[in-house]
Motif scaffolding. Structure first.
Motif, PDB file in Angstrom:
ATOM      1  N   ASN A   7       0.833  -1.131   0.206  1.00  0.00           N
ATOM      2  CA  ASN A   7      -0.052  -0.097  -0.064  1.00  0.00           C
ATOM      3  C   ASN A   7       0.835   1.200  -0.059  1.00  0.00           C
ATOM      4  OD1 ASN A   7       0.869   0.451   2.900  1.00  0.00           O
ATOM      5  ND2 ASN A   7      -0.834  -0.909   3.533  1.00  0.00           N
ATOM      6  N   LEU A   8      -0.099   2.340   0.104  1.00  0.00           N
ATOM      7  CA  LEU A   8       0.880   3.623  -0.082  1.00  0.00           C
ATOM      8  C   LEU A   8       1.863   3.717   1.079  1.00  0.00           C
ATOM      9  CD1 LEU A   8       0.857   5.895  -2.093  1.00  0.00           C
ATOM     10  CD2 LEU A   8      -0.636   7.058  -0.849  1.00  0.00           C
ATOM     11  N   GLU A   9       1.356   3.235   2.248  1.00  0.00           N
ATOM     12  CA  GLU A   9       2.142   3.622   3.471  1.00  0.00           C
ATOM     13  C   GLU A   9       3.576   2.662   3.536  1.00  0.00           C
ATOM     14  OE1 GLU A   9       1.747   5.344   6.083  1.00  0.00           O
ATOM     15  OE2 GLU A   9      -0.024   6.251   5.054  1.00  0.00           O
ATOM     16  N   ASN A  10       3.493   1.586   2.839  1.00  0.00           N
ATOM     17  CA  ASN A  10       4.761   0.823   2.558  1.00  0.00           C
ATOM     18  C   ASN A  10       5.611   1.784   1.772  1.00  0.00           C
ATOM     19  OD1 ASN A  10       2.741  -1.980   2.098  1.00  0.00           O
ATOM     20  ND2 ASN A  10       3.815  -1.418   3.903  1.00  0.00           N
ATOM     21  N   LEU A  11       5.266   2.167   0.742  1.00  0.00           N
ATOM     22  CA  LEU A  11       6.006   3.376  -0.137  1.00  0.00           C
ATOM     23  C   LEU A  11       6.461   4.433   0.755  1.00  0.00           C
ATOM     24  CD1 LEU A  11       4.104   3.398  -3.498  1.00  0.00           C
ATOM     25  CD2 LEU A  11       5.985   1.879  -2.635  1.00  0.00           C
ATOM     26  N   LYS A  12       5.684   4.888   1.487  1.00  0.00           N
ATOM     27  CA  LYS A  12       6.143   5.938   2.388  1.00  0.00           C
ATOM     28  C   LYS A  12       7.420   5.618   3.374  1.00  0.00           C
ATOM     29  CE  LYS A  12       1.741   8.571   2.227  1.00  0.00           C
ATOM     30  NZ  LYS A  12       0.708   9.061   2.897  1.00  0.00           N
ATOM     31  N   GLN A  13       7.192   4.497   3.726  1.00  0.00           N
ATOM     32  CA  GLN A  13       8.296   3.936   4.813  1.00  0.00           C
ATOM     33  C   GLN A  13       9.408   3.292   4.240  1.00  0.00           C
ATOM     34  OE1 GLN A  13       6.077   1.199   7.169  1.00  0.00           O
ATOM     35  NE2 GLN A  13       4.510   2.664   7.934  1.00  0.00           N
ATOM     36  N   THR A  14       9.638   3.607   2.986  1.00  0.00           N
ATOM     37  CA  THR A  14      10.779   2.831   2.165  1.00  0.00           C
ATOM     38  C   THR A  14      11.763   4.071   2.216  1.00  0.00           C
ATOM     39  OG1 THR A  14       9.580   1.511   0.949  1.00  0.00           O
ATOM     40  CG2 THR A  14      11.783   1.749   0.223  1.00  0.00           C
ATOM     41  N   VAL A  15      12.686   4.350   3.348  1.00  0.00           N
ATOM     42  CA  VAL A  15      13.607   5.546   3.523  1.00  0.00           C
ATOM     43  C   VAL A  15      15.047   4.801   2.884  1.00  0.00           C
ATOM     44  CG1 VAL A  15      14.699   7.043   4.989  1.00  0.00           C
ATOM     45  CG2 VAL A  15      12.526   6.266   5.360  1.00  0.00           C
ATOM     46  N   LYS A  16      15.576   5.406   1.861  1.00  0.00           N
ATOM     47  CA  LYS A  16      16.977   4.837   1.677  1.00  0.00           C
ATOM     48  C   LYS A  16      17.918   5.868   1.986  1.00  0.00           C
ATOM     49  CE  LYS A  16      14.977   5.573  -2.632  1.00  0.00           C
ATOM     50  NZ  LYS A  16      13.447   5.481  -2.073  1.00  0.00           N
ATOM     51  N   THR A  17      18.835   5.320   2.795  1.00  0.00           N
ATOM     52  CA  THR A  17      19.938   5.817   3.527  1.00  0.00           C
ATOM     53  C   THR A  17      21.118   5.348   3.087  1.00  0.00           C
ATOM     54  OG1 THR A  17      20.074   4.504   5.328  1.00  0.00           O
ATOM     55  CG2 THR A  17      18.628   6.590   5.401  1.00  0.00           C
ATOM     56  N   ILE A  18      22.193   6.251   3.002  1.00  0.00           N
ATOM     57  CA  ILE A  18      23.645   5.716   2.727  1.00  0.00           C
ATOM     58  C   ILE A  18      24.615   5.977   3.893  1.00  0.00           C
ATOM     59  CG2 ILE A  18      25.630   6.197   1.053  1.00  0.00           C
ATOM     60  CD1 ILE A  18      23.435   7.271  -0.928  1.00  0.00           C
ATOM     61  N   ASP A  19      25.132   4.878   4.309  1.00  0.00           N
ATOM     62  CA  ASP A  19      26.210   4.943   5.381  1.00  0.00           C
ATOM     63  C   ASP A  19      27.622   5.643   4.883  1.00  0.00           C
ATOM     64  OD1 ASP A  19      24.128   3.842   7.088  1.00  0.00           O
ATOM     65  OD2 ASP A  19      25.131   1.826   6.088  1.00  0.00           O
ATOM     66  N   ALA A  20      28.058   6.636   5.483  1.00  0.00           N
ATOM     67  CA  ALA A  20      29.423   7.324   5.251  1.00  0.00           C
ATOM     68  C   ALA A  20      30.409   6.588   5.820  1.00  0.00           C
ATOM     69  CB  ALA A  20      29.245   8.734   5.855  1.00  0.00           C
ATOM     70  N   PRO A  21      31.136   6.207   5.288  1.00  0.00           N
ATOM     71  CA  PRO A  21      32.621   5.299   5.824  1.00  0.00           C
ATOM     72  C   PRO A  21      33.456   6.209   6.348  1.00  0.00           C
ATOM     73  CG  PRO A  21      32.682   5.442   3.351  1.00  0.00           C
ATOM     74  CD  PRO A  21      31.468   6.270   3.633  1.00  0.00           C
ATOM     75  N   VAL A  22      33.645   7.598   6.216  1.00  0.00           N
ATOM     76  CA  VAL A  22      34.687   8.209   6.870  1.00  0.00           C
ATOM     77  C   VAL A  22      33.917   9.705   7.259  1.00  0.00           C
ATOM     78  CG1 VAL A  22      36.662   7.446   5.489  1.00  0.00           C
ATOM     79  CG2 VAL A  22      35.439   9.411   4.651  1.00  0.00           C
ATOM     80  N   ASP A  23      34.566  10.413   7.934  1.00  0.00           N
ATOM     81  CA  ASP A  23      34.196  11.663   8.675  1.00  0.00           C
ATOM     82  C   ASP A  23      34.875  12.652   7.878  1.00  0.00           C
ATOM     83  OD1 ASP A  23      33.247  14.021   9.955  1.00  0.00           O
ATOM     84  OD2 ASP A  23      33.909  13.562  11.920  1.00  0.00           O
ATOM     85  N   LEU A  24      34.073  13.415   6.964  1.00  0.00           N
ATOM     86  CA  LEU A  24      34.645  14.198   6.195  1.00  0.00           C
ATOM     87  C   LEU A  24      35.467  15.723   6.748  1.00  0.00           C
ATOM     88  CD1 LEU A  24      32.232  14.411   3.126  1.00  0.00           C
ATOM     89  CD2 LEU A  24      34.357  13.309   3.228  1.00  0.00           C
ATOM     90  N   SER A  25      34.859  15.753   8.172  1.00  0.00           N
ATOM     91  CA  SER A  25      35.447  16.903   8.779  1.00  0.00           C
ATOM     92  C   SER A  25      36.948  16.586   9.534  1.00  0.00           C
ATOM     93  CB  SER A  25      34.704  17.244   9.899  1.00  0.00           C
ATOM     94  OG  SER A  25      34.513  16.374  10.803  1.00  0.00           O
ATOM     95  N   ARG A  26      37.517  15.145   9.422  1.00  0.00           N
ATOM     96  CA  ARG A  26      38.383  14.739   9.661  1.00  0.00           C
ATOM     97  C   ARG A  26      39.541  14.201   8.905  1.00  0.00           C
ATOM     98  NH1 ARG A  26      37.248  11.450  15.227  1.00  0.00           N
ATOM     99  NH2 ARG A  26      39.485  11.634  15.553  1.00  0.00           N
ATOM    100  N   ASP A  47       8.353   8.482  -5.634  1.00  0.00           N
ATOM    101  CA  ASP A  47       9.597   9.477  -5.442  1.00  0.00           C
ATOM    102  C   ASP A  47       9.297  10.879  -6.192  1.00  0.00           C
ATOM    103  OD1 ASP A  47      10.634   7.694  -3.753  1.00  0.00           O
ATOM    104  OD2 ASP A  47      11.925   6.881  -5.314  1.00  0.00           O
ATOM    105  N   CYS A  48       8.662  10.595  -7.365  1.00  0.00           N
ATOM    106  CA  CYS A  48       8.603  11.680  -8.284  1.00  0.00           C
ATOM    107  C   CYS A  48       7.293  12.702  -7.689  1.00  0.00           C
ATOM    108  CB  CYS A  48       7.959  11.530  -9.738  1.00  0.00           C
ATOM    109  SG  CYS A  48       9.209  10.682 -10.521  1.00  0.00           S
ATOM    110  N   LEU A  49       6.311  12.203  -7.144  1.00  0.00           N
ATOM    111  CA  LEU A  49       5.107  12.835  -6.608  1.00  0.00           C
ATOM    112  C   LEU A  49       5.470  13.550  -5.284  1.00  0.00           C
ATOM    113  CD1 LEU A  49       2.276  10.106  -7.097  1.00  0.00           C
ATOM    114  CD2 LEU A  49       3.100  12.030  -8.710  1.00  0.00           C
TER     115      LEU A  49
END
Length: 514
Positions: free
Chosen positions: A242-261, A376-378
């Motif tokens: 359903n629409l809630e399943n699409l809303k809950q699909t959060v695509k994140t990326i894990d950062a391997p390093v801290d760019l400030s360091r 994602d477009c909408l």
């Protein structure tokens, strides 16, 4: 000759014999003097006669072929080129009107009331041991003695109330969805990955009878499917998400390093992104440029870590930025390789403003992925335009996506461009928009090939985020007068590309809090 095959067999047989004959005759040229025994065999009257006859036959066949067969063959080939293309289209996807939903079972008379109205005897079984059902009819409560097998697929029929049911599916699936034309319950016909197909099997259904009548009168061409069969019955698709399943699909990326360091300054970081993303160079080539041109020793793995960490930072900005989009979006899917296996990129963009609105890479190409990419477009619209138009190819997953959003109260017009030739008015009208999306695929793949592929799906989506950020915010487009798609004067103080990347990273931090 009975067929072309027999003619070809005779010609091939003659060709092989002629080759063998010529092979041995030409070898005589190696001899300075032909032995008298061999000369006597070649100069016999019979041999010379048949050789002359064969030569005259060959000349006649050649003349006949040139004068008659070639002209007729050219006409036939020309006719075949003008015939209609028989390429099999995408699978058919017809959307019928919504069904009737009922939470309770259809009301029936009780078993006792039915027996009072008419005398019904128990079922006389030919093979009592073959009937294993132990229970009562869920519709009228008739005992087991009044129930018998209706088919070999496990469907049961009650002799009293004439209703069918099955023990292989749950009761809510067996009841609750009814045909809007005849009010009979729908049977589960197919169980797909993302939806279940229900069909009305009632032969007295008005929908079925009307379509059958149209076909008998020669007016049912719209019912014909790509397999050559005709679709008469009412169908309904029930989605497994359903629409809630699409809303809950959060695509994140894990950062391997801290760019400030990191060990290098921001200028090096900007150059890494410029070489790796703007020019589509692999991490190893980028490391080689730093060593041979800039005199900086940096490993290719460090470059990959920097790129992934930047993509983790700028992804919220790419996804949440308030793009000024129009009411037309064009989409297409293409494939890339991740560890040697096909994965699919669902691109959607504004063909006028050149803004990419959806770009996720999925391991499969199915209905749910199409729905997720459209969602994602909408999500970029504050208010979905009433005249929203989506342009895609003939893949039926987009028809299914349109049906899915329609069920949830989100409507849009879908126009599909079929094939590579304009065989209908829709393809002719909307093909320019589709070609813009094809060029976007080509541009992305030029960068993709330079990276030498991906080891994981996460790495592919990480690089995709960088590519979309570059395409939307940093890349000048000739069709826009060499301006970027997002023209919000975000980089007035940054003149060089490496400085623009650093500015983009700074602007992205505010979207992490949104």
């Amino acid at each position: 000759m009975d067929s072309i095959t027999s003619i070809l067999n005779n010609l091939n047989s003659f060709s092989k014999s002629n080759f063998k004959f010529s092979q041995y005759i030409e070898s005589l040229l190696l001899l300075k003097h032909i032995p008298s025994s061999l000369s006597d065999l070649l100069n016999t009257d019979d041999f010379i006669y048949h050789l002359q006859e064969a030569s005259s036959h060959i000349q006649w066949l050649t003349s006949y072929f040139d004068d008659h067969i070639i002209q007729s063959l050219k006409k036939e080939v020309s006719r075949l080129k003008k015939t209609k293309d028989t390429t099999i289209p995408y699978a058919d996807f017809t959307i019928d009107s919504p069904p009737l939903f009922q939470r309770e079972i259809v009301q029936q008379l009780s078993f006792g009331d039915i027996l009072k109205e008419q005398a019904i005897t128990p079922v006389k079984r030919r093979n009592p041991e073959g009937f294993t059902f132990q229970g009562v009819c869920p519709f009228c409560g008739a005992p087991t003695s009044y129930i018998y097998n209706n088919n070999k697929q496990g469907q049961l029929l009650c002799k009293c109330c004439k209703n069918t049911f099955s023990t292989k599916v749950s009761l809510p699936e067996q009841t609750g969805i009814y045909c809007p034309h005849c009010k009979c319950k729908l049977d589960k016909q197919h169980d797909r990955n993302n939806y279940i197909v229900y069909c009305c099997v009632n032969r007295k259904c008005s929908y079925y009878l009307n379509n059958n009548e149209l076909h008998s009168k020669g007016m049912g061409e719209h019912l014909k499917t790509s397999s050559g069969e005709y679709r008469y019955r009412y169908h309904y698709r029930e989605f497994k998400f359903n629409l809630e399943n699409l809303k809950q699909t959060v695509k994140t990326i894990d950062a391997p390093v801290d760019l400030s360091r990191i060990h290098y300054d921001s200028n090096v970081l900007g150059l890494v992104l410029t070489y790796h993303v703007n020019f589509g160079l692999s991490s190893r080539k980028t490391a080689l440029i730093f060593k041979q041109v800039h005199g900086i020793s940096i490993s290719h793995q460090t470059i990959m870590n920097y790129a992934t960490s930047v993509s983790a930072i700028i992804k919220p900005m790419v996804d949440k930025y308030p793009y000024q989009l129009g009411s037309i979006l064009s989409g297409d899917e293409t494939y890339i390789k991740v560890r040697g296996k096909n994965h699919y990129v669902f691109f959607w963009s504004d063909p006028i403003k050149k803004i990419i609105t959806s770009n996720t890479i999925y391991p499969v190409r199915d209905t749910k992925c199409a729905c997720q990419s459209i969602y994602d477009c909408l999500a970029h619209y504050k208010e979905i335009p009433k005249d929203l138009l989506l342009i895609a190819d003939g893949n039926p997953i987009y028809n299914a996506a349109q049906l899915f959003f329609g069920i949830h109260g989100i409507s849009f017009d879908l126009q599909q461009v079929i094939g590579v030739k304009n065989k209908d008015e829709t393809s002719k009208k909307y093909r320019p928009y589709k070609q813009i999306e094809e060029r976007l695929n080509r541009t992305y793949k030029q960068n993709y090939h330079g990276t030498n592929g991906y080891d994981k799906l996460e790495c592919a989506n990480s690089y995709m985020t960088l590519f979309v950020a570059f395409h939307n915010f940093l890349r000048p487009h000739s069709s826009l007068g060499y301006k970027t798609p997002v023209q919000d004067d975000l980089f007035q103080d940054a003149k060089l590309m490496q400085d623009k990347w650093i500015k983009l990273i700074e602007l992205s931090t505010q979207y992490h809090q949104a």
